[in-house]
Write a protein that holds these residues in place. Structure first.
Motif, PDB file in Angstrom:
ATOM      1  N   VAL A  11       7.997  -2.955  -3.681  1.00  0.00           N
ATOM      2  CA  VAL A  11       7.662  -3.245  -4.793  1.00  0.00           C
ATOM      3  C   VAL A  11       5.972  -3.523  -4.629  1.00  0.00           C
ATOM      4  N   ASP A  12       5.110  -2.560  -5.429  1.00  0.00           N
ATOM      5  CA  ASP A  12       3.828  -2.973  -5.378  1.00  0.00           C
ATOM      6  C   ASP A  12       3.125  -3.461  -6.527  1.00  0.00           C
ATOM      7  N   ASP A  13       2.046  -3.771  -6.444  1.00  0.00           N
ATOM      8  CA  ASP A  13       1.297  -4.581  -7.571  1.00  0.00           C
ATOM      9  C   ASP A  13       0.723  -3.161  -8.215  1.00  0.00           C
ATOM     10  N   PRO A  14       1.112  -3.242  -9.732  1.00  0.00           N
ATOM     11  CA  PRO A  14       0.704  -1.715 -10.386  1.00  0.00           C
ATOM     12  C   PRO A  14      -0.554  -1.512 -10.430  1.00  0.00           C
ATOM     13  N   ARG A  15      -1.496  -2.514 -10.296  1.00  0.00           N
ATOM     14  CA  ARG A  15      -3.012  -2.542 -10.123  1.00  0.00           C
ATOM     15  C   ARG A  15      -3.641  -2.131  -8.996  1.00  0.00           C
ATOM     16  N   ASP A  16      -2.831  -2.114  -7.873  1.00  0.00           N
ATOM     17  CA  ASP A  16      -2.986  -1.504  -6.580  1.00  0.00           C
ATOM     18  C   ASP A  16      -2.980   0.057  -6.634  1.00  0.00           C
ATOM     19  N   LEU A  17      -2.050   0.368  -7.546  1.00  0.00           N
ATOM     20  CA  LEU A  17      -1.653   1.872  -7.365  1.00  0.00           C
ATOM     21  C   LEU A  17      -2.629   2.719  -8.160  1.00  0.00           C
ATOM     22  N   THR A  18      -3.508   2.138  -9.108  1.00  0.00           N
ATOM     23  CA  THR A  18      -4.424   2.827  -9.951  1.00  0.00           C
ATOM     24  C   THR A  18      -5.751   2.685  -9.573  1.00  0.00           C
ATOM     25  N   ILE A  19      -6.060   2.051  -8.451  1.00  0.00           N
ATOM     26  CA  ILE A  19      -7.591   2.040  -7.800  1.00  0.00           C
ATOM     27  C   ILE A  19      -7.797   3.380  -7.338  1.00  0.00           C
ATOM     28  N   GLU A  20      -9.006   4.132  -7.606  1.00  0.00           N
ATOM     29  CA  GLU A  20      -9.639   5.055  -7.395  1.00  0.00           C
ATOM     30  C   GLU A  20     -10.479   5.145  -6.128  1.00  0.00           C
ATOM     31  N   PHE A  60     -19.793  14.737   3.033  1.00  0.00           N
ATOM     32  CA  PHE A  60     -19.249  13.574   2.466  1.00  0.00           C
ATOM     33  C   PHE A  60     -19.709  13.105   1.000  1.00  0.00           C
ATOM     34  N   ASP A  61     -20.671  14.360   0.712  1.00  0.00           N
ATOM     35  CA  ASP A  61     -20.943  14.173  -0.785  1.00  0.00           C
ATOM     36  C   ASP A  61     -20.094  15.022  -1.466  1.00  0.00           C
ATOM     37  N   THR A  62     -19.153  15.791  -0.894  1.00  0.00           N
ATOM     38  CA  THR A  62     -18.119  16.530  -1.642  1.00  0.00           C
ATOM     39  C   THR A  62     -16.834  15.706  -1.733  1.00  0.00           C
ATOM     40  N   TYR A  63     -16.093  15.421  -2.859  1.00  0.00           N
ATOM     41  CA  TYR A  63     -14.989  14.701  -2.662  1.00  0.00           C
ATOM     42  C   TYR A  63     -14.434  14.535  -4.271  1.00  0.00           C
ATOM     43  N   ALA A  64     -13.085  14.346  -4.105  1.00  0.00           N
ATOM     44  CA  ALA A  64     -12.500  14.183  -5.408  1.00  0.00           C
ATOM     45  C   ALA A  64     -11.890  12.448  -5.584  1.00  0.00           C
ATOM     46  N   MET A  65     -11.964  12.226  -6.962  1.00  0.00           N
ATOM     47  CA  MET A  65     -11.659  10.765  -6.941  1.00  0.00           C
ATOM     48  C   MET A  65     -10.073  10.876  -7.013  1.00  0.00           C
ATOM     49  N   GLN A  66      -9.402   9.996  -6.155  1.00  0.00           N
ATOM     50  CA  GLN A  66      -8.077  10.195  -6.198  1.00  0.00           C
ATOM     51  C   GLN A  66      -7.445   8.426  -6.289  1.00  0.00           C
ATOM     52  N   SER A  67      -6.351   8.238  -7.081  1.00  0.00           N
ATOM     53  CA  SER A  67      -5.533   6.967  -7.184  1.00  0.00           C
ATOM     54  C   SER A  67      -5.054   6.651  -5.640  1.00  0.00           C
ATOM     55  N   ASP A  94     -13.428  -0.798  -1.414  1.00  0.00           N
ATOM     56  CA  ASP A  94     -12.636  -2.125  -1.180  1.00  0.00           C
ATOM     57  C   ASP A  94     -11.285  -1.476  -0.857  1.00  0.00           C
ATOM     58  N   LEU A  95     -10.994  -1.726   0.340  1.00  0.00           N
ATOM     59  CA  LEU A  95      -9.694  -1.183   1.126  1.00  0.00           C
ATOM     60  C   LEU A  95      -8.522  -2.089   1.050  1.00  0.00           C
ATOM     61  N   TRP A  96      -8.615  -3.233   0.304  1.00  0.00           N
ATOM     62  CA  TRP A  96      -7.740  -4.185   0.227  1.00  0.00           C
ATOM     63  C   TRP A  96      -6.257  -3.630  -0.432  1.00  0.00           C
ATOM     64  N   PRO A  97      -6.631  -2.890  -1.714  1.00  0.00           N
ATOM     65  CA  PRO A  97      -5.261  -2.289  -2.245  1.00  0.00           C
ATOM     66  C   PRO A  97      -4.598  -1.178  -1.325  1.00  0.00           C
ATOM     67  N   LEU A  98      -5.407  -0.172  -0.716  1.00  0.00           N
ATOM     68  CA  LEU A  98      -4.659   0.448   0.219  1.00  0.00           C
ATOM     69  C   LEU A  98      -3.914  -0.271   1.447  1.00  0.00           C
ATOM     70  N   HIS A  99      -4.728  -1.186   1.787  1.00  0.00           N
ATOM     71  CA  HIS A  99      -3.869  -2.035   2.915  1.00  0.00           C
ATOM     72  C   HIS A  99      -2.762  -2.677   2.391  1.00  0.00           C
ATOM     73  N   ARG A 100      -2.676  -3.386   1.166  1.00  0.00           N
ATOM     74  CA  ARG A 100      -1.608  -3.897   0.835  1.00  0.00           C
ATOM     75  C   ARG A 100      -0.044  -2.850   0.613  1.00  0.00           C
ATOM     76  N   ILE A 101      -0.779  -1.840   0.029  1.00  0.00           N
ATOM     77  CA  ILE A 101       0.249  -0.567  -0.237  1.00  0.00           C
ATOM     78  C   ILE A 101       1.032  -0.176   1.128  1.00  0.00           C
ATOM     79  N   LEU A 102       0.052   0.176   2.099  1.00  0.00           N
ATOM     80  CA  LEU A 102       0.529   0.677   3.639  1.00  0.00           C
ATOM     81  C   LEU A 102       0.989  -0.132   4.345  1.00  0.00           C
ATOM     82  N   LYS A 103       0.475  -1.429   4.329  1.00  0.00           N
ATOM     83  CA  LYS A 103       1.237  -2.254   5.309  1.00  0.00           C
ATOM     84  C   LYS A 103       2.528  -2.730   4.837  1.00  0.00           C
TER      85      LYS A 103
END
Length: 216
Positions: A11-20, A60-67, A94-103
């Protein structure tokens, strides 16, 4: 509310899943350099950087925004539990949302950073700092501890790392390799770095073996 991937009990925090995040690419390969060479990882390469190193091999200047959700779906496609955040400069994010999801899903998290941004305590399992103050002396190194110190060698005086080296368990010098240069030019840098390592036994030689193998 279950915001995990279908079939997951996480179960994830919905806010973490929408960070881009600005993502250059996500791929599965072996670590090609440094202390963990040969170990399979999932590489999450972020866009943007606060430095402009002439030897950098990433656009690194060529990228796509991903949630975070998009990133997670790509990661789950690989049979691997080790992740490296790289760039660009991943510490800009801000890597904390990815940290929470992946850990929550049992992933080991590593980072490759230039060290100009201090990392929060507890965010990562493995920290590799590759300082660029040999090219940017005005760029103060703020992340002064971690697991691995990996310096691109361009002829700099190694005493510049005397204070920094104590904060790391592994110390590597890596020859400056530029793809557009000749074999002779790059070969001279390899030989020069090898000699410096032999004369300074606190350091070990790191080679970019993934480039020799022709993999990412």
């Amino acid at each position: 509310m279950d915001c995990g991937i279908a079939g997951s009990e996480v179960v994830d925090d919905p806010r973490d899943l929408t960070i881009e995040y600005p993502i250059v690419e996500i791929f599965h390969s072996v670590q090609g350099e440094g202390a963990r060479v040969g170990i399979p990882h999932i590489f999450v390469r972020f866009g943007n950087c606060n430095l402009r190193c002439e030897w950098c091999d990433t656009d690194f200047d060529t990228y796509a925004m991903q949630s975070s959700m998009d990133i997670l779906e790509q990661i789950l496609a690989f049979d691997c539990k080790r992740i490296i955040f790289t760039g660009g400069e991943p510490a800009l994010q801000d890597l904390w949302p990815l940290h929470r999801i992946l850990k929550r899903r049992g992933y080991e998290l590593s980072i490759e950073t230039n060290g100009t941004i201090a990392l929060p305590e507890g965010l990562l399992d493995w920290i590799c700092v590759s300082p660029k103050d040999q090219m940017y002396p005005q760029s103060k190194i703020k992340q002064r501890s971690g697991d691995e110190l990996k310096c691109v060698y361009v002829g700099q005086d190694l005493t510049m790392y005397d204070d920094l080296i104590e904060g790391f368990s592994h110390h590597y010098l890596q020859p400056c390799y530029i793809e557009g240069e000749s074999i002779e030019w790059n070969g001279r840098h390899f030989a020069q770095t090898e000699k410096v390592v032999k004369d300074n036994p606190r350091w070990r030689l790191s080679l970019q073996t993934h480039k020799w193998m022709g993999v990412d």
